[in-house]
Design a protein around this motif. Structure first.
Motif, PDB file in Angstrom:
ATOM      1  N   ASN A 141      26.271  55.014  38.706  1.00  0.00           N
ATOM      2  CA  ASN A 141      26.234  55.294  40.136  1.00  0.00           C
ATOM      3  C   ASN A 141      24.839  55.311  40.764  1.00  0.00           C
ATOM      4  OD1 ASN A 141      29.192  56.087  40.933  1.00  0.00           O
ATOM      5  ND2 ASN A 141      28.800  57.080  38.958  1.00  0.00           N
ATOM      6  N   LEU A 142      23.801  55.234  39.940  1.00  0.00           N
ATOM      7  CA  LEU A 142      22.450  55.220  40.503  1.00  0.00           C
ATOM      8  C   LEU A 142      21.607  54.103  39.890  1.00  0.00           C
ATOM      9  CD1 LEU A 142      20.300  56.433  42.359  1.00  0.00           C
ATOM     10  CD2 LEU A 142      19.689  58.010  40.490  1.00  0.00           C
ATOM     11  N   TYR A 143      21.308  54.202  38.598  1.00  0.00           N
ATOM     12  CA  TYR A 143      20.351  53.279  37.988  1.00  0.00           C
ATOM     13  C   TYR A 143      20.816  51.825  38.005  1.00  0.00           C
ATOM     14  CZ  TYR A 143      18.149  57.556  36.255  1.00  0.00           C
ATOM     15  OH  TYR A 143      17.539  58.778  36.157  1.00  0.00           O
ATOM     16  N   THR A 144      22.104  51.594  37.789  1.00  0.00           N
ATOM     17  CA  THR A 144      22.621  50.219  37.815  1.00  0.00           C
ATOM     18  C   THR A 144      23.041  49.818  39.225  1.00  0.00           C
ATOM     19  OG1 THR A 144      23.366  50.338  35.513  1.00  0.00           O
ATOM     20  CG2 THR A 144      24.385  48.658  36.905  1.00  0.00           C
ATOM     21  N   ARG A 145      23.741  50.702  39.901  1.00  0.00           N
ATOM     22  CA  ARG A 145      24.267  50.376  41.227  1.00  0.00           C
ATOM     23  C   ARG A 145      23.148  50.188  42.242  1.00  0.00           C
ATOM     24  NH1 ARG A 145      28.756  54.052  44.501  1.00  0.00           N
ATOM     25  NH2 ARG A 145      29.052  52.612  46.252  1.00  0.00           N
ATOM     26  N   TYR A 146      22.121  51.019  42.178  1.00  0.00           N
ATOM     27  CA  TYR A 146      21.007  50.927  43.123  1.00  0.00           C
ATOM     28  C   TYR A 146      19.702  50.637  42.367  1.00  0.00           C
ATOM     29  CZ  TYR A 146      24.401  53.193  46.179  1.00  0.00           C
ATOM     30  OH  TYR A 146      25.529  53.493  46.906  1.00  0.00           O
ATOM     31  N   SER A 147      19.719  49.569  41.585  1.00  0.00           N
ATOM     32  CA  SER A 147      18.598  49.298  40.680  1.00  0.00           C
ATOM     33  C   SER A 147      17.281  49.080  41.412  1.00  0.00           C
ATOM     34  CB  SER A 147      18.922  48.095  39.792  1.00  0.00           C
ATOM     35  OG  SER A 147      19.179  46.946  40.586  1.00  0.00           O
ATOM     36  N   TRP A 148      17.302  48.461  42.591  1.00  0.00           N
ATOM     37  CA  TRP A 148      16.046  48.175  43.282  1.00  0.00           C
ATOM     38  C   TRP A 148      15.643  49.243  44.299  1.00  0.00           C
ATOM     39  CZ3 TRP A 148      12.557  45.083  41.498  1.00  0.00           C
ATOM     40  CH2 TRP A 148      12.945  44.061  40.638  1.00  0.00           C
ATOM     41  N   GLN A 149      16.507  50.206  44.536  1.00  0.00           N
ATOM     42  CA  GLN A 149      16.118  51.285  45.439  1.00  0.00           C
ATOM     43  C   GLN A 149      15.055  52.185  44.802  1.00  0.00           C
ATOM     44  OE1 GLN A 149      18.936  49.903  45.383  1.00  0.00           O
ATOM     45  NE2 GLN A 149      19.939  49.909  47.389  1.00  0.00           N
ATOM     46  N   GLY A 150      15.035  52.218  43.472  1.00  0.00           N
ATOM     47  CA  GLY A 150      14.043  53.028  42.775  1.00  0.00           C
ATOM     48  C   GLY A 150      12.627  52.558  43.050  1.00  0.00           C
ATOM     49  N   VAL A 151      12.409  51.232  43.032  1.00  0.00           N
ATOM     50  CA  VAL A 151      11.057  50.726  43.273  1.00  0.00           C
ATOM     51  C   VAL A 151      10.648  50.952  44.733  1.00  0.00           C
ATOM     52  CG1 VAL A 151      11.201  49.036  41.404  1.00  0.00           C
ATOM     53  CG2 VAL A 151      11.862  48.361  43.718  1.00  0.00           C
ATOM     54  N   GLY A 152      11.631  50.983  45.625  1.00  0.00           N
ATOM     55  CA  GLY A 152      11.336  51.321  47.023  1.00  0.00           C
ATOM     56  C   GLY A 152      10.878  52.766  47.137  1.00  0.00           C
ATOM     57  N   LEU A 153      11.536  53.648  46.395  1.00  0.00           N
ATOM     58  CA  LEU A 153      11.124  55.045  46.386  1.00  0.00           C
ATOM     59  C   LEU A 153       9.716  55.188  45.810  1.00  0.00           C
ATOM     60  CD1 LEU A 153      11.719  58.051  46.746  1.00  0.00           C
ATOM     61  CD2 LEU A 153      12.867  58.017  44.510  1.00  0.00           C
ATOM     62  N   MET A 154       9.411  54.383  44.783  1.00  0.00           N
ATOM     63  CA  MET A 154       8.077  54.430  44.178  1.00  0.00           C
ATOM     64  C   MET A 154       7.003  54.024  45.181  1.00  0.00           C
ATOM     65  SD  MET A 154       6.831  55.159  41.095  1.00  0.00           S
ATOM     66  CE  MET A 154       5.228  55.888  41.460  1.00  0.00           C
ATOM     67  N   LEU A 155       7.312  53.058  46.037  1.00  0.00           N
ATOM     68  CA  LEU A 155       6.367  52.642  47.081  1.00  0.00           C
ATOM     69  C   LEU A 155       6.063  53.810  48.008  1.00  0.00           C
ATOM     70  CD1 LEU A 155       4.714  50.597  48.695  1.00  0.00           C
ATOM     71  CD2 LEU A 155       6.835  49.915  49.846  1.00  0.00           C
ATOM     72  N   LEU A 156       7.096  54.523  48.417  1.00  0.00           N
ATOM     73  CA  LEU A 156       6.893  55.673  49.308  1.00  0.00           C
ATOM     74  C   LEU A 156       6.066  56.761  48.618  1.00  0.00           C
ATOM     75  CD1 LEU A 156      10.451  55.966  50.902  1.00  0.00           C
ATOM     76  CD2 LEU A 156       8.400  54.903  51.878  1.00  0.00           C
ATOM     77  N   VAL A 157       6.328  56.991  47.327  1.00  0.00           N
ATOM     78  CA  VAL A 157       5.570  57.998  46.576  1.00  0.00           C
ATOM     79  C   VAL A 157       4.096  57.613  46.510  1.00  0.00           C
ATOM     80  CG1 VAL A 157       5.227  59.009  44.289  1.00  0.00           C
ATOM     81  CG2 VAL A 157       7.533  58.796  45.215  1.00  0.00           C
ATOM     82  N   ALA A 164      -2.961  54.253  52.227  1.00  0.00           N
ATOM     83  CA  ALA A 164      -2.766  52.804  52.359  1.00  0.00           C
ATOM     84  C   ALA A 164      -2.974  52.060  51.051  1.00  0.00           C
ATOM     85  CB  ALA A 164      -3.713  52.258  53.427  1.00  0.00           C
ATOM     86  N   ILE A 165      -3.943  52.519  50.234  1.00  0.00           N
ATOM     87  CA  ILE A 165      -4.219  51.832  48.977  1.00  0.00           C
ATOM     88  C   ILE A 165      -3.066  51.996  47.981  1.00  0.00           C
ATOM     89  CG2 ILE A 165      -5.363  53.691  47.698  1.00  0.00           C
ATOM     90  CD1 ILE A 165      -7.453  51.629  46.835  1.00  0.00           C
ATOM     91  N   GLY A 166      -2.168  52.916  48.290  1.00  0.00           N
ATOM     92  CA  GLY A 166      -0.988  53.094  47.442  1.00  0.00           C
ATOM     93  C   GLY A 166      -0.129  51.842  47.377  1.00  0.00           C
ATOM     94  N   ALA A 167      -0.197  51.017  48.432  1.00  0.00           N
ATOM     95  CA  ALA A 167       0.554  49.751  48.408  1.00  0.00           C
ATOM     96  C   ALA A 167       0.013  48.834  47.314  1.00  0.00           C
ATOM     97  CB  ALA A 167       0.459  49.066  49.773  1.00  0.00           C
ATOM     98  N   SER A 168      -1.298  48.868  47.092  1.00  0.00           N
ATOM     99  CA  SER A 168      -1.895  48.063  46.029  1.00  0.00           C
ATOM    100  C   SER A 168      -1.508  48.598  44.650  1.00  0.00           C
ATOM    101  CB  SER A 168      -3.420  48.043  46.177  1.00  0.00           C
ATOM    102  OG  SER A 168      -3.804  47.442  47.392  1.00  0.00           O
TER     103      SER A 168
END
Length: 407
Positions: A141-157, A164-168
């Motif tokens: 229900n999370l890791y497989t179903r929303y596999s790419w939402q995790g990397v989006g969350l990592m961007l926000l973190v 701004a350098i966090g994007a790099s």
């Protein structure tokens, strides 16, 4: 108004520099730590624990790695494991998901991640090779179903922590596995490097010190002993992933199932028997690596003898140098361009020719599948007798080692 302006500037300052207000070198260190944790998660959890079952991890450790990989790669455990197991089962064939031997080194280096994503859509691969991987509620229900939402969350973190350098930092994290694993290990480690063992594929060791890619640099060692939790074999090799595993083991957070086998030598038997045969087959890679070193030493002896003759022939010396580089390799691994020169070296040096001939006869003990065990024991006994009567010290000593081998 002044308080609003102060708040506004503080907000802008926070967005620019992040909550940590870290300097550039602190951001760099954080990025390197983040990517190294990702490498550790891939090699320890995905590769050694899940794909090859070479160790068991404590549930808390396993879940940390699953969560971290969801944040930093978006890879699904079942997909990664299935693709890797298929790679081993179909290695260097057209069914191998990412072999540079069939697809070309440029394609694997530049498009390795695309090859991974294409194979991840193959339901037959997932069904056949993906068994035994996590299938709990959070996986479905999370890791497989929303596999790419995790990397989006990592961007926000990253943006929150570093501004701004966090994007790099995030971009480096996203590129790390496609470059190091999909490109370098899947590509370069089946194309260029050195081989400690004659594994039945094109795998190579990129470096004897596996640090940057978690120990995966020792890829030839891995393909030789795929179920080993430890990738370093030689005394001078270092596998940082194994260092982490040993640390987890001492803390009670990991249990190692298997490491590279080491042949034991015991009392010298009058003749080789079925137990000797079993030991030789179980430790064939180690034995052939030892035989290879003997072959190289024999080539060096022949070069020294040629030089001592007083009239060294540069062409013959060049032949011997080629022979020293290639004679210990399986015949199909010797490049076509040098085969004639290697053959000439064998023809002009009977000792080398005898050593290579005996090597191939020894190899037949585990490559012939249509012969009974009793016949193989008889063949081994005949090989030892022939080696001991050859008058070649290298062969005589090797035959004695075989008769002292224990399963």
């Amino acid at each position: 108004m002044e308080s609003i302006s102060t708040l506004w500037f503080a907000l802008i300052d926070g967005l620019a520099d992040g909550w940590l207000q870290a300097s550039w070198w602190q951001v760099l260190i954080a990025a390197l730590v983040f990517t190294h944790i990702t490498i550790a998660a891939v090699t320890i959890f995905l590769h050694r624990s899940q794909a090859h079952r070479s160790l068991d991890l404590h549930p808390a450790v396993s879940h940390f790695f699953r969560f971290w990989l969801w944040l930093t790669t978006g890879m699904v455990t079942k997909e990664w494991v299935a693709i890797h197991r298929k790679h081993h089962a179909k290695c260097e064939t057209h069914d191998d998901p990412h072999s540079p031997q069939t697809r070309g080194i440029k394609a694997v280096l530049l498009t390795g991640s695309e090859m991974y994503r294409a194979e991840a859509k193959n339901e037959e691969t997932l069904a056949k090779f993906g068994h035994g991987t996590p299938d709990d509620w959070i996986e479905r229900n999370l890791y497989t179903r929303y596999s790419w939402q995790g990397v989006g969350l990592m961007l926000l973190v990253n943006l929150f922590l570093f501004g701004a350098i966090g994007a790099s930092v995030w971009a480096l994290q996203m590129a790390w596995i496609p470059i190091t694993a999909a490109g370098i290990i899947n590509g370069l480690a089946h194309w260029w490097g050195y081989r400690s063992f004659e594994a039945p594929d094109a795998s190579t060791n990129i470096s004897p010190w596996g640090i940057i890619i978690g120990g995966e640099e020792l890829h030839n060692n891995h393909h030789t002993y795929p179920t080993s939790a430890k990738l370093s074999v030689k005394p001078y090799e270092f596998d940082i992933g194994w260092a982490y595993i040993r640390g987890l083991e001492m803390l009670g957070l990991a249990t190692v199932r298997k490491t590279p086998p080491k042949m034991a030598l015991g009392a010298l038997k009058p003749v080789a028997d079925s137990q000797t045969l079993e030991a030789i087959i179980n430790h064939r890679y180690e034995l052939m690596a030892s035989y290879g070193r003997d072959l190289k030493a024999a080539c060096a002896t022949e070069m020294a003898r040629l030089k001592a003759s007083g009239q060294p022939d540069p062409a013959k010396q060049a032949q011997l140098r080629l022979a020293q580089r290639w004679l210990h390799r399986d015949d199909d691994r010797i490049p076509q361009a040098v085969r004639s020169q290697v053959a000439s070296a064998r023809a002009e040096h009977p000792v080398l020719d005898m050593l290579v001939t005996m090597r191939e006869e020894l190899r037949q003990l585990w490559t012939r599948t249509n012969v009974s065990a009793e016949q193989l024991v008889a063949d081994l006994q005949a090989w030892c007798k022939k080696a001991e009567e050859s008058g070649i010290a290298t062969l005589q000593e090797f035959a004695l080692r075989l008769r002292a081998a224990h399963a």
